[in-house]
Motif scaffolding. Structure first.
Motif, PDB file in Angstrom:
ATOM      1  N   GLU A 163     -36.287   9.890 -36.548  1.00 50.81           N
ATOM      2  CA  GLU A 163     -36.831  11.231 -36.713  1.00 50.81           C
ATOM      3  C   GLU A 163     -36.984  11.537 -38.191  1.00 50.81           C
ATOM      4  N   THR A 164     -38.017  12.299 -38.505  1.00 53.14           N
ATOM      5  CA  THR A 164     -38.268  12.688 -39.888  1.00 53.14           C
ATOM      6  C   THR A 164     -38.496  14.190 -39.968  1.00 53.14           C
ATOM      7  N   TYR A 165     -38.283  14.721 -41.156  1.00 54.62           N
ATOM      8  CA  TYR A 165     -38.546  16.132 -41.414  1.00 54.62           C
ATOM      9  C   TYR A 165     -39.015  16.255 -42.857  1.00 54.62           C
ATOM     10  N   LYS A 166     -40.233  16.758 -43.022  1.00 59.87           N
ATOM     11  CA  LYS A 166     -40.836  16.949 -44.348  1.00 59.87           C
ATOM     12  C   LYS A 166     -40.770  15.680 -45.200  1.00 59.87           C
ATOM     13  N   GLY A 167     -41.116  14.548 -44.584  1.00 53.34           N
ATOM     14  CA  GLY A 167     -41.188  13.289 -45.319  1.00 53.34           C
ATOM     15  C   GLY A 167     -39.860  12.595 -45.553  1.00 53.34           C
ATOM     16  N   ARG A 168     -38.812  13.092 -44.944  1.00 51.19           N
ATOM     17  CA  ARG A 168     -37.489  12.475 -45.110  1.00 51.19           C
ATOM     18  C   ARG A 168     -36.914  12.101 -43.747  1.00 51.19           C
ATOM     19  N   ALA A 169     -36.155  11.026 -43.736  1.00 56.94           N
ATOM     20  CA  ALA A 169     -35.469  10.598 -42.510  1.00 56.94           C
ATOM     21  C   ALA A 169     -34.272  11.509 -42.283  1.00 56.94           C
ATOM     22  N   THR A 170     -34.091  11.920 -41.041  1.00 56.25           N
ATOM     23  CA  THR A 170     -32.937  12.771 -40.719  1.00 56.25           C
ATOM     24  C   THR A 170     -31.681  11.950 -40.460  1.00 56.25           C
ATOM     25  N   GLY A 171     -31.867  10.677 -40.177  1.00 53.51           N
ATOM     26  CA  GLY A 171     -30.736   9.832 -39.789  1.00 53.51           C
ATOM     27  C   GLY A 171     -30.550   9.804 -38.282  1.00 53.51           C
ATOM     28  N   LEU A 172     -31.362  10.586 -37.586  1.00 52.55           N
ATOM     29  CA  LEU A 172     -31.302  10.624 -36.122  1.00 52.55           C
ATOM     30  C   LEU A 172     -32.416   9.767 -35.539  1.00 52.55           C
ATOM     31  N   VAL A 173     -32.323   9.512 -34.263  1.00 54.84           N
ATOM     32  CA  VAL A 173     -33.273   8.644 -33.578  1.00 54.84           C
ATOM     33  C   VAL A 173     -34.116   9.474 -32.618  1.00 54.84           C
ATOM     34  N   SER A 174     -35.417   9.202 -32.586  1.00 60.64           N
ATOM     35  CA  SER A 174     -36.318   9.901 -31.661  1.00 60.64           C
ATOM     36  C   SER A 174     -36.054   9.447 -30.235  1.00 60.64           C
ATOM     37  N   LYS A 175     -36.399  10.290 -29.273  1.00 63.63           N
ATOM     38  CA  LYS A 175     -36.275   9.926 -27.860  1.00 63.63           C
ATOM     39  C   LYS A 175     -37.255   8.821 -27.549  1.00 63.63           C
ATOM     40  N   PRO A 176     -36.905   7.879 -26.718  1.00 61.81           N
ATOM     41  CA  PRO A 176     -35.775   7.841 -25.801  1.00 61.81           C
ATOM     42  C   PRO A 176     -34.496   7.278 -26.395  1.00 61.81           C
ATOM     43  N   GLY A 177     -34.430   7.064 -27.687  1.00 66.45           N
ATOM     44  CA  GLY A 177     -33.193   6.590 -28.308  1.00 66.45           C
ATOM     45  C   GLY A 177     -33.304   5.165 -28.813  1.00 66.45           C
ATOM     46  N   ILE A 178     -32.146   4.547 -28.997  1.00 69.83           N
ATOM     47  CA  ILE A 178     -32.088   3.164 -29.485  1.00 69.83           C
ATOM     48  C   ILE A 178     -32.693   2.266 -28.425  1.00 69.83           C
ATOM     49  N   PHE A 179     -33.477   1.340 -28.878  1.00 70.66           N
ATOM     50  CA  PHE A 179     -34.296   0.501 -28.022  1.00 70.66           C
ATOM     51  C   PHE A 179     -33.549  -0.790 -27.675  1.00 70.66           C
ATOM     52  N   VAL A 180     -32.719  -0.765 -26.599  1.00 65.16           N
ATOM     53  CA  VAL A 180     -31.948  -1.945 -26.202  1.00 65.16           C
ATOM     54  C   VAL A 180     -31.992  -2.155 -24.696  1.00 65.16           C
ATOM     55  N   GLY A 181     -31.685  -3.365 -24.281  1.00 62.70           N
ATOM     56  CA  GLY A 181     -31.498  -3.711 -22.873  1.00 62.70           C
ATOM     57  C   GLY A 181     -32.661  -3.376 -21.967  1.00 62.70           C
ATOM     58  N   GLY A 182     -32.360  -2.787 -20.811  1.00 67.79           N
ATOM     59  CA  GLY A 182     -33.365  -2.443 -19.811  1.00 67.79           C
ATOM     60  C   GLY A 182     -34.397  -1.478 -20.340  1.00 67.79           C
ATOM     61  N   ARG A 183     -33.990  -0.613 -21.279  1.00 71.06           N
ATOM     62  CA  ARG A 183     -34.926   0.326 -21.888  1.00 71.06           C
ATOM     63  C   ARG A 183     -36.041  -0.434 -22.606  1.00 71.06           C
ATOM     64  N   ALA A 184     -35.711  -1.597 -23.194  1.00 68.05           N
ATOM     65  CA  ALA A 184     -36.715  -2.408 -23.876  1.00 68.05           C
ATOM     66  C   ALA A 184     -37.767  -2.899 -22.896  1.00 68.05           C
ATOM     67  N   VAL A 185     -37.338  -3.411 -21.758  1.00 66.45           N
ATOM     68  CA  VAL A 185     -38.277  -3.910 -20.762  1.00 66.45           C
ATOM     69  C   VAL A 185     -39.159  -2.777 -20.261  1.00 66.45           C
ATOM     70  N   ASN A 186     -38.562  -1.628 -19.967  1.00 64.59           N
ATOM     71  CA  ASN A 186     -39.337  -0.497 -19.474  1.00 64.59           C
ATOM     72  C   ASN A 186     -40.341   0.000 -20.496  1.00 64.59           C
ATOM     73  N   ARG A 187     -39.983   0.021 -21.766  1.00 65.91           N
ATOM     74  CA  ARG A 187     -40.899   0.515 -22.778  1.00 65.91           C
ATOM     75  C   ARG A 187     -42.087  -0.426 -22.955  1.00 65.91           C
ATOM     76  N   VAL A 188     -41.863  -1.717 -22.875  1.00 70.10           N
ATOM     77  CA  VAL A 188     -42.972  -2.654 -23.002  1.00 70.10           C
ATOM     78  C   VAL A 188     -43.938  -2.474 -21.840  1.00 70.10           C
TER      79      VAL A 188
END
Length: 194
Positions: A163-188
Motif C-alpha cells: 500500500e502507498t500513500y502520497k508516493g510513500r510506502a505505508t509498510g502495509l500490504v494491499s488486499k488480499p494480502g501476502i501472496f503465498v500457498g493456495g492464494r497464489a494458485v487462485n490469483r493466477v
C-alpha cells in the motif's frame, strides 16, 4: 485451499523431470523463492533495500530496525508456520515511509545483481526455454518485477502488492494480502481468466 494447491502441484512434474527442448510454445509458471532462486530466504534482499534507500544515517537506523524485527519475522515464519506474517514484518520494517520511486530505483539498479547470483541454473534453463513466463512470489512485486521482466523475460509477475500513500510506502500490504500457498494458485487463475 491447501488441498487445491497440493492437487494442482501433483499434476505437474518437478524441474528435474522436464525437458527444456521444444518448449517455445509453452507457458511456465514458477515460484521465485526456492525455485528460480536457490534460496527461500528474502531477508538479504530486504536488507539491501533498507540499506540502499535509507541514505546517510537513515540507512543505518532502518537497517537496525530491520535487524531487530527479523527475530520476530523468523519466529512467525519458522515456528508459527505463518509465512505471510513473517514477510509482513519484513515489509513493514523495511518499507514503512520509504518513497516508492526510491524502492523502484533500488529494484532496478541494485537488486538484479544479487538476484542473478542466486539464480538456480536448472530452473533458469527450463524457465528460459518457454515462450511465456509467469513468476509467483510472496515478496513485494515492487522489489522483484524489474529483475523478472527485464532480466529473465517474465511475461507476468504475480506478487504481493504494497500500500502507498502520497508516493510513500505505508509498510502495509494491499488486499488480499501476502501472496503465498493456495492464494497464489487462485490469483493466477483469476489473473489469467480476465
Amino acid at each position: 485451499m491447501a488441498a487445491n494447491h497440493n492437487s494442482l502441484a501433483s499434476r505437474f512434474p518437478t524441474i528435474d523431470r522436464c525437458a527444456s527442448i521444444g518448449r517455445e510454445n509453452h507457458t511456465v509458471i514458477a515460484d521465485m523463492d526456492g525455485t528460480l532462486l536457490r534460496g527461500r530466504d528474502s531477508f538479504p534482499y530486504f536488507a539491501l533495500v533498507a540499506f540502499e534507500v535509507g541514505g546517510g544515517g537513515g540507512c543505518a537506523l532502518r537497517l537496525l530496525f530491520l535487524l531487530l524485527a527479523s527475530p520476530l519475522a523468523g519466529t512467525l515464519y519458522y515456528f508459527v508456520s505463518s509465512e505471510s506474517a513473517g514477510i509482513q514484518v519484513l515489509i513493514f520494517a523495511t518499507m514503512a515511509g520509504m518513497k516508492v520511486r526510491d524502492i523502484e530505483s533500488v529494484a532496478r539498479a541494485v537488486l538484479p545483481k544479487f538476484y542473478s547470483t542466486d539464480l538456480h541454473p536448472e530452473s533458469w534453463h527450463l524457465f528460459s526455454s518457454c515462450g511465456k513466463r509467469c513468476v509467483l512470489t510472496a515478496n513485494p512485486k515492487i522489489m522483484v518485477e524489474a529483475f523478472l521482466k527485464d532480466y529473465l523475460g517474465a511475461y507476468m509477475v504475480v506478487g504481493t502488492e504494497i500500500e502507498t500513500y502520497k508516493g510513500r510506502a505505508t509498510g502495509l500490504v494491499s488486499k488480499p494480502g501476502i501472496f503465498v500457498g493456495g492464494r497464489a494458485v487462485n490469483r493466477v487463475v483469476l489473473t489469467n481468466s480476465g
